[in-house]
Design an enzyme around this catalytic site. Structure first.
Site, PDB file in Angstrom:
ATOM      1  N   ASP A  14       0.855  -1.186   0.000  1.00 10.64           N
ATOM      2  CA  ASP A  14       0.000   0.000   0.000  1.00 10.64           C
ATOM      3  C   ASP A  14       0.895   1.243   0.000  1.00 10.64           C
ATOM      4  O   ASP A  14       1.627   1.484   0.960  1.00 10.64           O
ATOM      5  CB  ASP A  14      -0.873  -0.059   1.258  1.00 10.64           C
ATOM      6  CG  ASP A  14      -1.762   1.158   1.417  1.00 10.64           C
ATOM      7  OD1 ASP A  14      -1.702   2.088   0.586  1.00 10.64           O
ATOM      8  OD2 ASP A  14      -2.531   1.167   2.399  1.00 10.64           O
ATOM      9  N   ILE A  15       0.809   2.024  -1.064  1.00  7.28           N
ATOM     10  CA  ILE A  15       1.700   3.176  -1.226  1.00  7.28           C
ATOM     11  C   ILE A  15       1.495   4.245  -0.143  1.00  7.28           C
ATOM     12  O   ILE A  15       2.418   4.996   0.162  1.00  7.28           O
ATOM     13  CB  ILE A  15       1.554   3.769  -2.654  1.00  7.28           C
ATOM     14  CG1 ILE A  15       2.781   4.603  -3.032  1.00  7.28           C
ATOM     15  CG2 ILE A  15       0.268   4.577  -2.800  1.00  7.28           C
ATOM     16  CD1 ILE A  15       2.855   4.966  -4.506  1.00  7.28           C
ATOM     17  N   ASN A  28      -7.084  11.612 -11.666  1.00  6.21           N
ATOM     18  CA  ASN A  28      -7.796  11.939 -12.915  1.00  6.21           C
ATOM     19  C   ASN A  28      -7.634  13.440 -13.143  1.00  6.21           C
ATOM     20  O   ASN A  28      -7.132  14.153 -12.283  1.00  6.21           O
ATOM     21  CB  ASN A  28      -9.271  11.523 -12.855  1.00  6.21           C
ATOM     22  CG  ASN A  28     -10.002  12.209 -11.727  1.00  6.21           C
ATOM     23  OD1 ASN A  28     -10.124  13.438 -11.700  1.00  6.21           O
ATOM     24  ND2 ASN A  28     -10.468  11.435 -10.763  1.00  6.21           N
ATOM     25  N   GLY A  36      -9.651   3.685  -6.387  1.00 11.56           N
ATOM     26  CA  GLY A  36      -8.314   3.103  -6.494  1.00 11.56           C
ATOM     27  C   GLY A  36      -7.297   3.756  -5.586  1.00 11.56           C
ATOM     28  O   GLY A  36      -7.583   4.127  -4.442  1.00 11.56           O
ATOM     29  N   VAL A  37      -6.097   3.918  -6.106  1.00 12.40           N
ATOM     30  CA  VAL A  37      -5.003   4.466  -5.303  1.00 12.40           C
ATOM     31  C   VAL A  37      -5.275   5.940  -4.960  1.00 12.40           C
ATOM     32  O   VAL A  37      -4.904   6.419  -3.877  1.00 12.40           O
ATOM     33  CB  VAL A  37      -3.653   4.244  -6.026  1.00 12.40           C
ATOM     34  CG1 VAL A  37      -3.461   5.108  -7.237  1.00 12.40           C
ATOM     35  CG2 VAL A  37      -2.494   4.419  -5.058  1.00 12.40           C
ATOM     36  N   ASP A  38      -5.953   6.648  -5.849  1.00 12.36           N
ATOM     37  CA  ASP A  38      -6.320   8.051  -5.615  1.00 12.36           C
ATOM     38  C   ASP A  38      -7.188   8.171  -4.353  1.00 12.36           C
ATOM     39  O   ASP A  38      -6.922   8.997  -3.460  1.00 12.36           O
ATOM     40  CB  ASP A  38      -7.083   8.540  -6.868  1.00 12.36           C
ATOM     41  CG  ASP A  38      -7.265  10.040  -6.939  1.00 12.36           C
ATOM     42  OD1 ASP A  38      -6.688  10.753  -6.099  1.00 12.36           O
ATOM     43  OD2 ASP A  38      -7.988  10.495  -7.855  1.00 12.36           O
ATOM     44  N   SER A 121      -2.305   3.985 -14.459  1.00  6.37           N
ATOM     45  CA  SER A 121      -3.207   3.536 -15.552  1.00  6.37           C
ATOM     46  C   SER A 121      -3.505   2.041 -15.552  1.00  6.37           C
ATOM     47  O   SER A 121      -4.245   1.575 -16.435  1.00  6.37           O
ATOM     48  CB  SER A 121      -2.680   3.938 -16.942  1.00  6.37           C
ATOM     49  OG  SER A 121      -2.857   5.326 -17.153  1.00  6.37           O
ATOM     50  N   GLY A 123      -5.210   0.237 -13.401  1.00  2.31           N
ATOM     51  CA  GLY A 123      -6.455  -0.155 -12.748  1.00  2.31           C
ATOM     52  C   GLY A 123      -7.641   0.288 -13.587  1.00  2.31           C
ATOM     53  O   GLY A 123      -7.860  -0.233 -14.691  1.00  2.31           O
ATOM     54  N   TYR A 125      -8.098   2.669 -15.526  1.00  3.89           N
ATOM     55  CA  TYR A 125      -7.801   3.168 -16.865  1.00  3.89           C
ATOM     56  C   TYR A 125      -7.400   2.077 -17.861  1.00  3.89           C
ATOM     57  O   TYR A 125      -7.214   2.352 -19.051  1.00  3.89           O
ATOM     58  CB  TYR A 125      -6.744   4.274 -16.814  1.00  3.89           C
ATOM     59  CG  TYR A 125      -7.311   5.627 -16.374  1.00  3.89           C
ATOM     60  CD1 TYR A 125      -8.660   5.784 -16.075  1.00  3.89           C
ATOM     61  CD2 TYR A 125      -6.492   6.752 -16.268  1.00  3.89           C
ATOM     62  CE1 TYR A 125      -9.181   7.014 -15.678  1.00  3.89           C
ATOM     63  CE2 TYR A 125      -7.010   7.992 -15.878  1.00  3.89           C
ATOM     64  CZ  TYR A 125      -8.354   8.117 -15.582  1.00  3.89           C
ATOM     65  OH  TYR A 125      -8.861   9.330 -15.206  1.00  3.89           O
TER      66      TYR A 125
HETATM   67  N1  AR6 Z   1      -1.272   1.327  -3.098  1.00  4.31           N
HETATM   68  C1  AR6 Z   1      -0.676   0.967  -4.259  1.00  4.31           C
HETATM   69  N2  AR6 Z   1      -1.354   0.642  -5.370  1.00  4.31           N
HETATM   70  C2  AR6 Z   1      -2.704   0.658  -5.309  1.00  4.31           C
HETATM   71  C3  AR6 Z   1      -3.417   1.020  -4.129  1.00  4.31           C
HETATM   72  C4  AR6 Z   1      -2.642   1.371  -2.996  1.00  4.31           C
HETATM   73  N3  AR6 Z   1      -3.203   1.739  -1.849  1.00  4.31           N
HETATM   74  N4  AR6 Z   1      -4.753   0.957  -4.395  1.00  4.31           N
HETATM   75  C5  AR6 Z   1      -4.883   0.552  -5.685  1.00  4.31           C
HETATM   76  N5  AR6 Z   1      -3.654   0.369  -6.235  1.00  4.31           N
HETATM   77  P1  AR6 Z   1      -6.101   2.927 -10.273  1.00  4.31           P
HETATM   78  P2  AR6 Z   1      -5.641   4.286 -12.865  1.00  4.31           P
HETATM   79  C6  AR6 Z   1      -3.278  -0.059  -7.603  1.00  4.31           C
HETATM   80  O1  AR6 Z   1      -7.433   2.446 -10.729  1.00  4.31           O
HETATM   81  O2  AR6 Z   1      -5.762   3.004 -13.594  1.00  4.31           O
HETATM   82  C7  AR6 Z   1      -9.148   6.699  -9.933  1.00  4.31           C
HETATM   83  O3  AR6 Z   1     -10.513   6.677  -9.656  1.00  4.31           O
HETATM   84  C8  AR6 Z   1      -4.337  -0.746  -8.456  1.00  4.31           C
HETATM   85  O4  AR6 Z   1      -4.488  -2.115  -8.065  1.00  4.31           O
HETATM   86  O5  AR6 Z   1      -5.980   3.476  -8.901  1.00  4.31           O
HETATM   87  O6  AR6 Z   1      -4.516   5.220 -13.219  1.00  4.31           O
HETATM   88  C9  AR6 Z   1      -8.646   8.062 -10.375  1.00  4.31           C
HETATM   89  O7  AR6 Z   1      -9.362   9.107  -9.762  1.00  4.31           O
HETATM   90  C10 AR6 Z   1      -3.718  -0.595  -9.848  1.00  4.31           C
HETATM   91  O8  AR6 Z   1      -2.736  -1.619 -10.070  1.00  4.31           O
HETATM   92  O9  AR6 Z   1      -5.519   4.102 -11.265  1.00  4.31           O
HETATM   93  C11 AR6 Z   1      -8.869   8.016 -11.856  1.00  4.31           C
HETATM   94  O10 AR6 Z   1     -10.216   8.347 -12.186  1.00  4.31           O
HETATM   95  C12 AR6 Z   1      -2.994   0.744  -9.768  1.00  4.31           C
HETATM   96  O11 AR6 Z   1      -2.945   1.080  -8.367  1.00  4.31           O
HETATM   97  C13 AR6 Z   1      -8.619   6.579 -12.220  1.00  4.31           C
HETATM   98  O12 AR6 Z   1      -8.900   5.835 -11.042  1.00  4.31           O
HETATM   99  C14 AR6 Z   1      -3.690   1.875 -10.508  1.00  4.31           C
HETATM  100  O13 AR6 Z   1      -5.095   1.719 -10.448  1.00  4.31           O
HETATM  101  C15 AR6 Z   1      -7.171   6.346 -12.586  1.00  4.31           C
HETATM  102  O14 AR6 Z   1      -7.010   5.037 -13.035  1.00  4.31           O
END
Ligand code: AR6
Length: 172
Positions: A14-15, A28, A36-38, A121, A123, A125
């Site tokens: 977890d970052i 975004n 997600g991570v955001d 990107s 997750g 995206y």
């Molecule tokens: N620590 C590390 N990695 C994580 C964590 C965490 N706590 N939580 C999820 N991931 P995503 P995107 C991973 O969807 O594809 C958001 O709603 C996850 O498993 O977070 O760039 C934004 O607001 C995946 O491998 O980001 C945008 O609308 C990776 O992080 C959109 O999602 C990225 O997944 C961005 O989509």
């Protein structure tokens, strides 16, 4: 000059828990939070992060903006916006490489020595994971090859599939 690979590390986890100078957020273009991570970063940092983000006026795909980290162990959050995968012919690869390059450039400008990236990107995206891992590693290696100012880059991967793809890309 120290070899770039000796400054790159891959971990599972977890970052938001990382005690580094800066963590990168896969945001975004509104910079107003999401899933997600955001979502995890905004929850862990607290509402002051959203207040600072509101003043930034959004961010274009491939660009990056910096804020403080508030309640996170990290001092800064670098927000970057990855490309939405649309089949690969809409400049996705160049935009994704720009996310890494511009985040690292902003890190150098802010004297950040240690920085952690999620799999931008990969997750919501929908970017194909092996291709995304290759771009992340290639762009980071190239950047580190040209500067000594960044001491450590940690890729913090959440799922096994993403972790394995990054490990493979690092061994290449
Ligand atoms: N620590 C590390 N990695 C994580 C964590 C965490 N706590 N939580 C999820 N991931 P995503 P995107 C991973 O969807 O594809 C958001 O709603 C996850 O498993 O977070 O760039 C934004 O607001 C995946 O491998 O980001 C945008 O609308 C990776 O992080 C959109 O999602 C990225 O997944 C961005 O989509």
């Amino acid at each position: 000059m120290k070899n770039p690979d000796s400054r790159i590390q891959i971990v599972h986890g977890d970052i938001t828990k990382l005690d580094v100078d800066a963590i990168v957020n896969a945001a975004n273009s509104t910079l107003l939070g999401g899933g997600g991570v955001d979502g995890a970063i905004h929850r862990a940092a607290g509402t002051e992060l959203l207040a600072e983000c509101r003043a930034l006026g959004g961010c274009e795909p491939g660009k990056a903006k910096i804020t403080r980290g508030y309640r996170l162990p990290a001092r800064f959050v670098i927000h970057t916006v990855g490309p939405i995968w649309r089949g690969g012919k809409r400049d996705e690869a160049r935009i994704l490489a720009n996310c890494y390059r511009n985040s690292l450039q902003l890190a150098v400008e802010n004297e950040v020595k240690t920085i952690a990236f999620p799999a931008i990107s990969c997750g919501a995206y929908g970017y194909p994971i092996e291709q995304a891992a290759q771009i992340a590693l290639e762009t980071t290696r190239e950047f580190l090859g040209a500067t000594q100012n960044i001491h450590r880059v940690i890729f913090v991967l959440w799922g096994d599939d993403v972790y394995d793809a990054y490990r493979e890309a690092l061994q290449k």
